[in-house]
Design an enzyme around this catalytic site. Structure first.
Site, PDB file in Angstrom:
ATOM      1  N   CYS A 207       9.430  15.963  41.710  1.00  0.00           N
ATOM      2  CA  CYS A 207       9.920  16.263  40.370  1.00  0.00           C
ATOM      3  C   CYS A 207      10.075  14.998  39.523  1.00  0.00           C
ATOM      4  O   CYS A 207      10.791  14.069  39.914  1.00  0.00           O
ATOM      5  CB  CYS A 207      11.274  16.976  40.497  1.00  0.00           C
ATOM      6  SG  CYS A 207      12.046  17.413  38.940  1.00  0.00           S
TER       7      CYS A 207
ATOM      8  N   CYS B 187      17.420  18.016  40.685  1.00  0.00           N
ATOM      9  CA  CYS B 187      17.032  17.594  39.336  1.00  0.00           C
ATOM     10  C   CYS B 187      17.445  18.659  38.325  1.00  0.00           C
ATOM     11  O   CYS B 187      17.974  18.341  37.254  1.00  0.00           O
ATOM     12  CB  CYS B 187      15.527  17.363  39.274  1.00  0.00           C
ATOM     13  SG  CYS B 187      14.950  16.841  37.640  1.00  0.00           S
TER      14      CYS B 187
END
Length: 387
Positions: free
Chosen positions: A206, A109
């Site tokens: 996340c 990410c």
């Protein structure tokens, strides 16, 4: 003229205080709130504890980010990266789990969303730099390159999760929290009258959040029950809910107890056979099956200025918040290294990240591809007891 910086405002206390510190340093600051997950569109139903709430956590985070931006007097952009997150982060996450491996989505990410898509968006809006609320330290070198060091608050240090960020991406980013600890962050937020001063830190996957992890994976990788087998005896000692849901070294959640006495001896996951849907376990924290003595690491992102041409000794983390472990590092090719451990290390897990350090300097990192014990490959994912 002051440089223009876009801070990733998440709705949490860290990014809020990071934005304030940038303003104090004289930057022209704008905020960017990233929306990277859509539970309904992505079929996130099983294991989601917030489905019946009147407001989803991401919308609450956005409201908190808006309140911070208003309090600090900065504009706030809302950016939708739901498709990009799925294509570059979550698809990789699922593909690795299908192989039985254990990926870390936070690392990808950062690489593909926060330091790529978000950075590009900031440039389009006329920003010179981006900033985040990560606990890490940027060090500018005379050569024009930058290094990434562990931050002042080493209990919160997040360089592990930034190990795949490139040199060029790091040059474009500031880490305002590099010199203070979490207690000071909350004190500043409280002094400013920010409602997020006491907000709980985000946990879970996340940008997805807290989930019952097995149920969450079952949305995308349906459960397939099978046998749990004692690797030493070949005896079936229990049944699992899906071999993909377990990771090397896992002790909790196996549902098979231990040998009871004064000190119960726990079972640990030590191998899998994904195609035959068998989970292998062994007993005892020091059982021989958990240890390895070397590893091959691929997808190397080398941050440091000099790439070694001969073996060097480094510290390595195989998991976040793990103490640095000693290893010899040898480059095999541009993006593959071999690590030779100073001692046998436990539960080094293919699919997870290995991150290299020289003291506080984060040299870079990669993905654990294969582990070895005394130069023999350890079959973690296609293990099978031979007659």
């Amino acid at each position: 003229m002051a440089k223009k910086v876009m801070i990733g405002l998440s709705g949490g206390v860290d990014s809020a205080v990071a934005a304030y510190l940038l303003i104090q340093e004289g930057y022209e600051v704008v905020g960017g709130f990233m929306r990277n997950w859509d539970a309904i569109a992505n079929g996130d139903f099983l294991g989601n504890p917030t489905l019946n709430e009147s407001q989803c956590p991401q919308e609450k985070d956005y409201d908190d980010a808006c309140a911070v931006a208003e309090k600090l007097g900065i504009p706030l952009y809302r950016i939708d990266f739901v498709k990009e997150y799925w294509d570059y982060v979550f698809k990789y996450f699922l593909d690795e789990y299908k192989l039985g491996r254990t990926p870390n989505p936070d690392i990808f990410c950062n690489k593909y969303i926060k330091f790529d898509k978000f950075l590009n968006f900031a440039k389009e809006k006329g920003c010179d730099l981006i900033a985040t609320g990560h606990y890490a330290k940027r060090v500018d070198l005379p050569s024009g390159r930058v290094e990434m060091h562990k931050c002042f608050d080493q209990n919160k240090d997040q360089t592990y999760f930034l190990s795949q960020v490139s040199q060029e991406q790091l040059k474009m980013c500031l880490f305002p929290l590099e010199g203070i600890d979490k207690k000071e962050v909350r004190r500043i937020a409280s002094q400013l009258g920010l409602d997020v001063a006491t907000k709980k830190d985000s946990t879970g996957v996340c940008f997805i959040g807290e989930r019952n992890f097995k149920q969450f994976l079952n949305n995308y990788l349906p459960s397939k029950h099978g046998d749990i087998v004692d690797i030493k005896t070949g005896n079936v000692v229990g049944h699992h809910e899906g071999v993909l849901y377990y990771t090397l070294g896992q002790r909790r959640g196996l549902g098979i107890g231990g040998i009871h006495g004064i000190d119960p001896i726990s079972w640990f996951v030590v191998a899998k056979n994904v195609s035959k849907n068998v989970l292998y376990v062994a007993q005892g924290d020091e059982n021989e099956y958990l240890n390895s003595t070397s590893a091959i690491i691929n997808n190397i992102n080398w941050i440091s200025e000099y790439k070694p041409t001969r073996p060097i000794h480094v510290g390595v983390k195989f998991r976040y918040r793990q103490a640095d472990l000693g290893c010899s590092l040898i480059f095999i090719s541009d993006d593959v290294v071999k690590l030779i451990f100073d001692a046998p290390y436990k539960a080094v897990t293919p699919g997870q990240a290995a991150v290299f350090y020289d003291g506080d300097n984060c040299l870079g990192g990669g993905i654990i591809d294969q582990i070895f014990k005394d130069n023999q490959p350890v079959k973690v994912y296609d293990y099978e007891i031979k007659d």
